[in-house]
Design a protein around this motif. Structure first.
Motif, PDB file in Angstrom:
ATOM      1  N   VAL A   1     -51.088 102.610 -55.368  1.00  0.00           N
ATOM      2  CA  VAL A   1     -51.225 101.693 -56.501  1.00  0.00           C
ATOM      3  C   VAL A   1     -52.242 102.272 -57.475  1.00  0.00           C
ATOM      4  O   VAL A   1     -53.370 102.586 -57.095  1.00  0.00           O
ATOM      5  N   GLY A   2     -51.821 102.404 -58.715  1.00  0.00           N
ATOM      6  CA  GLY A   2     -52.741 102.852 -59.745  1.00  0.00           C
ATOM      7  C   GLY A   2     -52.731 101.841 -60.873  1.00  0.00           C
ATOM      8  O   GLY A   2     -51.730 101.667 -61.542  1.00  0.00           O
ATOM      9  N   GLY A   3     -53.829 101.149 -61.086  1.00  0.00           N
ATOM     10  CA  GLY A   3     -53.842 100.141 -62.149  1.00  0.00           C
ATOM     11  C   GLY A   3     -53.204  98.853 -61.665  1.00  0.00           C
ATOM     12  O   GLY A   3     -53.751  98.143 -60.839  1.00  0.00           O
ATOM     13  N   TYR A   4     -51.989  98.559 -62.132  1.00  0.00           N
ATOM     14  CA  TYR A   4     -51.315  97.317 -61.788  1.00  0.00           C
ATOM     15  C   TYR A   4     -50.169  97.564 -60.823  1.00  0.00           C
ATOM     16  O   TYR A   4     -49.496  98.596 -60.886  1.00  0.00           O
ATOM     17  N   LEU A   5     -49.916  96.592 -59.959  1.00  0.00           N
ATOM     18  CA  LEU A   5     -48.790  96.631 -59.036  1.00  0.00           C
ATOM     19  C   LEU A   5     -47.729  95.661 -59.530  1.00  0.00           C
ATOM     20  O   LEU A   5     -48.005  94.476 -59.737  1.00  0.00           O
ATOM     21  N   LYS A   6     -46.524  96.168 -59.759  1.00  0.00           N
ATOM     22  CA  LYS A   6     -45.432  95.300 -60.202  1.00  0.00           C
ATOM     23  C   LYS A   6     -44.858  94.560 -58.999  1.00  0.00           C
ATOM     24  O   LYS A   6     -44.482  95.187 -58.012  1.00  0.00           O
ATOM     25  N   ILE A   7     -44.777  93.248 -59.087  1.00  0.00           N
ATOM     26  CA  ILE A   7     -44.170  92.494 -58.008  1.00  0.00           C
ATOM     27  C   ILE A   7     -43.090  91.574 -58.551  1.00  0.00           C
ATOM     28  O   ILE A   7     -43.049  91.250 -59.730  1.00  0.00           O
ATOM     29  N   ALA A   8     -42.180  91.182 -57.671  1.00  0.00           N
ATOM     30  CA  ALA A   8     -41.198  90.154 -57.973  1.00  0.00           C
ATOM     31  C   ALA A   8     -41.509  88.995 -57.017  1.00  0.00           C
ATOM     32  O   ALA A   8     -41.777  89.236 -55.858  1.00  0.00           O
ATOM     33  N   PRO A   9     -41.510  87.757 -57.484  1.00  0.00           N
ATOM     34  CA  PRO A   9     -40.884  87.253 -58.704  1.00  0.00           C
ATOM     35  C   PRO A   9     -41.727  87.441 -59.961  1.00  0.00           C
ATOM     36  O   PRO A   9     -42.910  87.745 -59.882  1.00  0.00           O
ATOM     37  N   GLU A  10     -41.065  87.190 -61.096  1.00  0.00           N
ATOM     38  CA  GLU A  10     -41.693  87.353 -62.387  1.00  0.00           C
ATOM     39  C   GLU A  10     -42.160  86.013 -62.966  1.00  0.00           C
ATOM     40  O   GLU A  10     -42.302  85.858 -64.167  1.00  0.00           O
ATOM     41  N   HIS A  11     -42.386  85.039 -62.103  1.00  0.00           N
ATOM     42  CA  HIS A  11     -42.840  83.717 -62.533  1.00  0.00           C
ATOM     43  C   HIS A  11     -43.632  83.093 -61.402  1.00  0.00           C
ATOM     44  O   HIS A  11     -43.719  83.667 -60.308  1.00  0.00           O
ATOM     45  N   THR A  12     -44.220  81.918 -61.646  1.00  0.00           N
ATOM     46  CA  THR A  12     -45.027  81.263 -60.609  1.00  0.00           C
ATOM     47  C   THR A  12     -44.534  79.870 -60.246  1.00  0.00           C
ATOM     48  O   THR A  12     -44.905  79.350 -59.203  1.00  0.00           O
ATOM     49  N   GLU A  13     -43.710  79.255 -61.089  1.00  0.00           N
ATOM     50  CA  GLU A  13     -43.335  77.855 -60.894  1.00  0.00           C
ATOM     51  C   GLU A  13     -41.955  77.719 -60.259  1.00  0.00           C
ATOM     52  O   GLU A  13     -41.042  78.489 -60.550  1.00  0.00           O
ATOM     53  N   LYS A  14     -41.812  76.718 -59.408  1.00  0.00           N
ATOM     54  CA  LYS A  14     -40.598  76.556 -58.612  1.00  0.00           C
ATOM     55  C   LYS A  14     -39.350  76.340 -59.460  1.00  0.00           C
ATOM     56  O   LYS A  14     -38.295  76.898 -59.158  1.00  0.00           O
ATOM     57  N   GLY A  15     -39.452  75.550 -60.535  1.00  0.00           N
ATOM     58  CA  GLY A  15     -38.269  75.262 -61.352  1.00  0.00           C
ATOM     59  C   GLY A  15     -37.619  76.517 -61.904  1.00  0.00           C
ATOM     60  O   GLY A  15     -36.451  76.800 -61.621  1.00  0.00           O
ATOM     61  N   PRO A  16     -38.364  77.316 -62.694  1.00  0.00           N
ATOM     62  CA  PRO A  16     -37.780  78.558 -63.205  1.00  0.00           C
ATOM     63  C   PRO A  16     -37.366  79.519 -62.093  1.00  0.00           C
ATOM     64  O   PRO A  16     -36.334  80.181 -62.184  1.00  0.00           O
ATOM     65  N   LEU A  17     -38.175  79.580 -61.024  1.00  0.00           N
ATOM     66  CA  LEU A  17     -37.842  80.500 -59.936  1.00  0.00           C
ATOM     67  C   LEU A  17     -36.526  80.130 -59.266  1.00  0.00           C
ATOM     68  O   LEU A  17     -35.731  80.998 -58.897  1.00  0.00           O
ATOM     69  N   ASP A  18     -36.277  78.836 -59.090  1.00  0.00           N
ATOM     70  CA  ASP A  18     -35.006  78.399 -58.498  1.00  0.00           C
ATOM     71  C   ASP A  18     -33.831  78.823 -59.362  1.00  0.00           C
ATOM     72  O   ASP A  18     -32.796  79.261 -58.864  1.00  0.00           O
ATOM     73  N   LEU A  19     -33.974  78.674 -60.680  1.00  0.00           N
ATOM     74  CA  LEU A  19     -32.899  79.071 -61.585  1.00  0.00           C
ATOM     75  C   LEU A  19     -32.712  80.586 -61.590  1.00  0.00           C
ATOM     76  O   LEU A  19     -31.607  81.088 -61.795  1.00  0.00           O
ATOM     77  N   MET A  20     -33.784  81.311 -61.364  1.00  0.00           N
ATOM     78  CA  MET A  20     -33.709  82.771 -61.301  1.00  0.00           C
ATOM     79  C   MET A  20     -33.206  83.262 -59.946  1.00  0.00           C
ATOM     80  O   MET A  20     -32.929  84.444 -59.776  1.00  0.00           O
ATOM     81  N   MET A  21     -33.112  82.333 -58.964  1.00  0.00           N
ATOM     82  CA  MET A  21     -32.792  82.671 -57.574  1.00  0.00           C
ATOM     83  C   MET A  21     -33.863  83.598 -57.002  1.00  0.00           C
ATOM     84  O   MET A  21     -33.586  84.635 -56.403  1.00  0.00           O
ATOM     85  N   LYS A  22     -35.104  83.176 -57.211  1.00  0.00           N
ATOM     86  CA  LYS A  22     -36.259  83.911 -56.712  1.00  0.00           C
ATOM     87  C   LYS A  22     -37.051  83.017 -55.762  1.00  0.00           C
ATOM     88  O   LYS A  22     -37.041  81.786 -55.903  1.00  0.00           O
ATOM     89  N   PRO A  23     -37.796  83.606 -54.818  1.00  0.00           N
ATOM     90  CA  PRO A  23     -38.617  82.796 -53.907  1.00  0.00           C
ATOM     91  C   PRO A  23     -39.854  82.265 -54.612  1.00  0.00           C
ATOM     92  O   PRO A  23     -40.288  82.809 -55.630  1.00  0.00           O
ATOM     93  N   GLY A  24     -40.437  81.200 -54.062  1.00  0.00           N
ATOM     94  CA  GLY A  24     -41.676  80.674 -54.608  1.00  0.00           C
ATOM     95  C   GLY A  24     -42.841  81.583 -54.283  1.00  0.00           C
ATOM     96  O   GLY A  24     -42.716  82.562 -53.549  1.00  0.00           O
TER      97      GLY A  24
END
Length: 449
Positions: free
Chosen positions: A403-426
């Motif tokens: 890791v140099g600087g920032y680490l990119k992670i998925a999901p790209e959001h924090t809130e359950k509503g948008p994450l559910d629509l994105m089909m991403k975990p909380g």
């Protein structure tokens, strides 16, 4: 189009893929323009479409730039055949059959291709897509500025909850059955049918059990053959082991090409993604079955970068792919994998049949760091953290060395509503069996750094 325009359709003045970052060197809808120019210059020569645009636009599709549903790019380009996916198998077969003197109009049975036909092939039974999944009702988002009209003493009965969408199991032989999608003319004015057609296409992406698709465009039929069979590790090694120059074409001289500078020391270790995120196009192009290179092939490419790439400083900018940590992951049950029709193996939770062992990725990272002349190996692809926390050892290896600087992670959001629509975990996924807590992983990461 993305290189020429910003998200709000303003003209860009630069282009990372053009020498000296100069904008405006390519036309709008290059696939259509180049096909037309090829037809003008070489009348009667077959035109084969391919690449990411062919994959994403192989059926009637929504076009953001014109804000409307457009026909399959095969019709608009007036090409002879369209190859979707990475398409190595289809490309080789088309080339060999053309070399043998076969007319391209007879090549209607090649996996991973789409063709323009007057009618469906006779030996196929065509079923309607509504037999797989019935189109639902439109989702009407709540107006955030609407004043609440029902107080505690005057509440009306709440509407019944919507039933969850279920995918009906396939009862038809994939080799002799095709699914008819709603025609282009209906999708053009019906967003529910459009969403239905798009979903059915994703349901039928399994190369082993997915069926051919057929969609009417005017008086012609768009015939989309079954998805291509994934490449084996040996085949992947062969493709990536071809004698690539690893530098821009000599015609560009010493011109600076920003996109080349970004990827010249990046190594692709796998392809495909079983995440099935609703906003992502990887499944439509590379499929959801992970195709892996061998460790020997990857290490060989690192040595080739060291020896061939001008100005190599010892830093590898990425070892990854569509995601950083799906290398050698996949279904542990081949029979289940061949029949599975789920769009995602990790949403709403990780499938019990999914192998999440990161051992191969850890071994690869350690081997890459030992290559002579390589000083640093970065991981720039996004880390799927719901899978990463399955392996504390992987997290330790990652944050300690890569890791140099920032680490990119998925999901790209924090809130359950948008994450559910994105089909991403909380942010705190509820995952059963052999799971460690997020606090444990964060503590491990802090201790490692």
């Amino acid at each position: 189009m993305i290189n020429r325009y910003t998200a709000d359709r303003k003209l860009r003045h630069d282009d990372a893929y053009t020498p000296n970052n100069e904008g405006g060197k390519r036309p709008d809808r290059a696939t259509l323009v180049y096909s037309q120019r090829c037809r003008e210059a070489y009348k009667g020569t077959p035109i084969v479409l391919g690449g990411i645009e062919a994959s994403l636009r192989r059926i009637a599709h929504y076009d953001y730039w014109s804000d409307k549903v457009r026909r399959s790019v095969l019709f608009d380009a007036k090409a002879d055949i369209l190859l979707f996916g990475n398409a190595e198998r289809a490309l080789v077969e088309v080339a060999h059959r053309l070399a043998d003197g076969e007319d391209i109009s007879t090549m209607t049975d090649i996996r991973g291709t789409a063709v323009n036909l007057p009618a469906a092939p006779e030996h196929y039974r065509v079923i309607d897509s509504s037999r797989i999944e019935k189109p639902g009702k439109a989702f009407v988002p709540q107006n955030p500025y609407e004043v609440e009209s029902n107080c505690d003493t005057n509440k009306t009965e709440s509407a019944p909850e919507a039933k969850p969408i279920t995918i009906r199991p396939s009862r038809h032989d994939a080799a002799t059955t095709a699914v008819r999608l709603p025609p282009f003319e209906k999708l053009n004015n019906d967003r529910i049918l459009y969403a239905h057609a798009s979903r059915v296409m994703h349901v039928e992406t399994n190369p082993y059990s997915g069926r051919a698709l057929i969609q009417r465009h005017g008086d012609r039929e768009l015939w989309v053959n079954q998805a291509p069979i994934p490449l084996s590790t040996e085949e992947m090694d062969y493709v990536f082991g071809l004698p690539y120059a690893r530098v821009p074409h000599p015609m560009y001289g010493k011109a600076k090409i920003p996109a080349y500078d970004m990827i010249k020391t990046s190594v692709n270790i796998m392809r495909g993604c079983f995440g099935g995120c609703s906003f992502c196009s990887i499944t439509e192009h590379e499929g959801r079955i992970i195709q892996n290179r061998s460790q020997e092939s990857i290490i060989g490419e690192l040595e080739e970068i060291r020896d061939k790439v001008p100005g190599f400083t010892g830093t590898i900018s990425d070892l990854g792919g569509p995601t950083a940590n799906m290398y050698r992951l996949g279904c542990s049950d081949p029979k289940a994998e061949a029949n599975c029709r789920r769009p995602s193996c990790v949403f709403p939770g990780i499938c019990n049949k999914l192998n999440t062992d990161h051992k191969h990725t850890i071994d690869l990272y350690r081997a890459a760091r030992k290559v002579k002349g390589v000083k640093k190996v970065m991981i720039a692809s996004g880390v799927r953290y719901d899978l990463a926390i399955e392996s504390p050892e992987y997290v330790r290896e990652l944050v300690t060395h890569h890791v140099g600087g920032y680490l990119k992670i998925a999901p790209e959001h924090t809130e359950k509503g948008p994450l559910d629509l994105m089909m991403k975990p909380g942010m705190v996924p509820t995952i059963a069996s052999k799971r460690c807590s997020r606090s444990t992983v964060l503590k491990l990461a802090r201790n490692s750094t």
